[in-house]
Design an enzyme around this catalytic site. Sequence first.
Site, PDB file in Angstrom:
ATOM      1  N   ASP A  62     -61.917 -19.766  29.870  1.00  0.00           N
ATOM      2  CA  ASP A  62     -61.622 -18.365  29.561  1.00  0.00           C
ATOM      3  C   ASP A  62     -60.925 -18.302  28.209  1.00  0.00           C
ATOM      4  O   ASP A  62     -60.035 -19.113  27.916  1.00  0.00           O
ATOM      5  CB  ASP A  62     -60.735 -17.768  30.654  1.00  0.00           C
ATOM      6  CG  ASP A  62     -60.552 -16.270  30.502  1.00  0.00           C
ATOM      7  OD1 ASP A  62     -61.376 -15.533  31.071  1.00  0.00           O
ATOM      8  OD2 ASP A  62     -59.610 -15.853  29.814  1.00  0.00           O
ATOM      9  N   ASN A  72     -59.601  -8.125  20.556  1.00  0.00           N
ATOM     10  CA  ASN A  72     -60.296  -6.830  20.513  1.00  0.00           C
ATOM     11  C   ASN A  72     -59.400  -5.734  19.943  1.00  0.00           C
ATOM     12  O   ASN A  72     -59.825  -4.919  19.103  1.00  0.00           O
ATOM     13  CB  ASN A  72     -60.752  -6.434  21.919  1.00  0.00           C
ATOM     14  CG  ASN A  72     -62.130  -6.969  22.256  1.00  0.00           C
ATOM     15  OD1 ASN A  72     -62.939  -7.228  21.378  1.00  0.00           O
ATOM     16  ND2 ASN A  72     -62.396  -7.155  23.532  1.00  0.00           N
ATOM     17  N   HIS A 121     -63.946  -4.419  18.478  1.00  0.00           N
ATOM     18  CA  HIS A 121     -64.872  -5.003  19.446  1.00  0.00           C
ATOM     19  C   HIS A 121     -65.961  -5.845  18.784  1.00  0.00           C
ATOM     20  O   HIS A 121     -66.471  -6.787  19.402  1.00  0.00           O
ATOM     21  CB  HIS A 121     -65.504  -3.903  20.302  1.00  0.00           C
ATOM     22  CG  HIS A 121     -64.532  -3.277  21.261  1.00  0.00           C
ATOM     23  ND1 HIS A 121     -64.128  -3.913  22.419  1.00  0.00           N
ATOM     24  CD2 HIS A 121     -63.872  -2.094  21.239  1.00  0.00           C
ATOM     25  CE1 HIS A 121     -63.271  -3.142  23.074  1.00  0.00           C
ATOM     26  NE2 HIS A 121     -63.102  -2.038  22.370  1.00  0.00           N
ATOM     27  N   ASP A 181     -66.911  -9.493  19.944  1.00  0.00           N
ATOM     28  CA  ASP A 181     -68.253 -10.009  20.232  1.00  0.00           C
ATOM     29  C   ASP A 181     -68.531 -11.279  19.438  1.00  0.00           C
ATOM     30  O   ASP A 181     -69.140 -12.227  19.950  1.00  0.00           O
ATOM     31  CB  ASP A 181     -69.310  -8.952  19.893  1.00  0.00           C
ATOM     32  CG  ASP A 181     -69.308  -7.781  20.864  1.00  0.00           C
ATOM     33  OD1 ASP A 181     -68.648  -7.887  21.920  1.00  0.00           O
ATOM     34  OD2 ASP A 181     -69.951  -6.765  20.563  1.00  0.00           O
ATOM     35  N   GLU A 213     -65.168 -12.650  28.976  1.00  0.00           N
ATOM     36  CA  GLU A 213     -64.805 -13.768  28.104  1.00  0.00           C
ATOM     37  C   GLU A 213     -64.720 -15.059  28.902  1.00  0.00           C
ATOM     38  O   GLU A 213     -64.020 -15.993  28.544  1.00  0.00           O
ATOM     39  CB  GLU A 213     -63.480 -13.492  27.381  1.00  0.00           C
ATOM     40  CG  GLU A 213     -62.267 -13.397  28.267  1.00  0.00           C
ATOM     41  CD  GLU A 213     -61.993 -12.006  28.831  1.00  0.00           C
ATOM     42  OE1 GLU A 213     -60.859 -11.772  29.268  1.00  0.00           O
ATOM     43  OE2 GLU A 213     -62.918 -11.160  28.839  1.00  0.00           O
TER      44      GLU A 213
END
Length: 230
Positions: A107, A115, A120, A124, A150
Site C-alpha cells: 500500500d 492527492n 489527482h 494517478d 493505492e
Amino acid sequence: MAESDLLAPLHNIVGQYERESLDKVNDLRLAQSVVLGIIILTILIEAFIIFRPMVDKVSRYASKLQRDANFDYLSGLLNRRAFQIIAQQSIGAGHRYNRQLSLIMLDIDFFKRINDSYGHEVGDSAIKHVSNILKAESRESDCVARIGGEEFVLLLPDTDRDGAEKLANKLRIKVSESPLVANNDEIEITLSGGVASVRLEDKNIEIALSDADEALYRAKRNGRNQVQLA
C-alpha cells in the site's frame, strides 16, 4: 417424287434452324455463366472490402473488452477479478503438486497527502510509477495486480514466506529510492507491506489475503515504509 423433292430441302432447312438455335442457346448459357461469375466475383470483392474491415473492427473491439475485463485501466496491472481467477488456479496447482504459494500486499503510504498536495493527476502518476516498478522487479511467473485505490498484491508461486519477505523489502526499497518526478518536483513514495503464505488446506485466496492485510496494517501502525509477516 415431287413430294420427295420438296421434303428433302425442307428437312435440311429445319436441321439448319435447329443447329443455329442450339448454337444460340449455348451462347446464351455461356453468357449467363459469365454474368453469374462476374456477379459472384463482385459479391466476393464487396464482401472483402466491406465486411473484412467490419470483422477486424469487431475482433479488435472484442479483444479490448476482454482486456478491459482483466486489466486495471490506470496501472495496466491485472484487476481484482483476474487476480482472483489466477489465484484460484494457482491454489489448485499447489494442491496437486504440493507447491508453495505466497503473496505480498503493498500500500502506498500517505497517498491521500499526495492527492491533496499535488492533485489527482499526480496521484494517478504515482500509481502508474509504482505499478511499473512492481512489474519490472517481479518475475514473469508472478501475478501482479492492483486490487484497490493505492493497494497492490503479488501472488508468488514456488515461493515460501521468507522469499516473499525478501521480495517485498526489495520492492519497498526500490520504490523509496525512485522518487516520482512531476511538475519539476521530486515526490518521495514509500510502501508498507504485509506478507502471508497460502496454506495447503486453504480452499481459496481469501484467508491469505486477510492475513496479509492484517500484517500490512500492522506495518502502517508501526510507522510505515516497512514489511510485516503474517
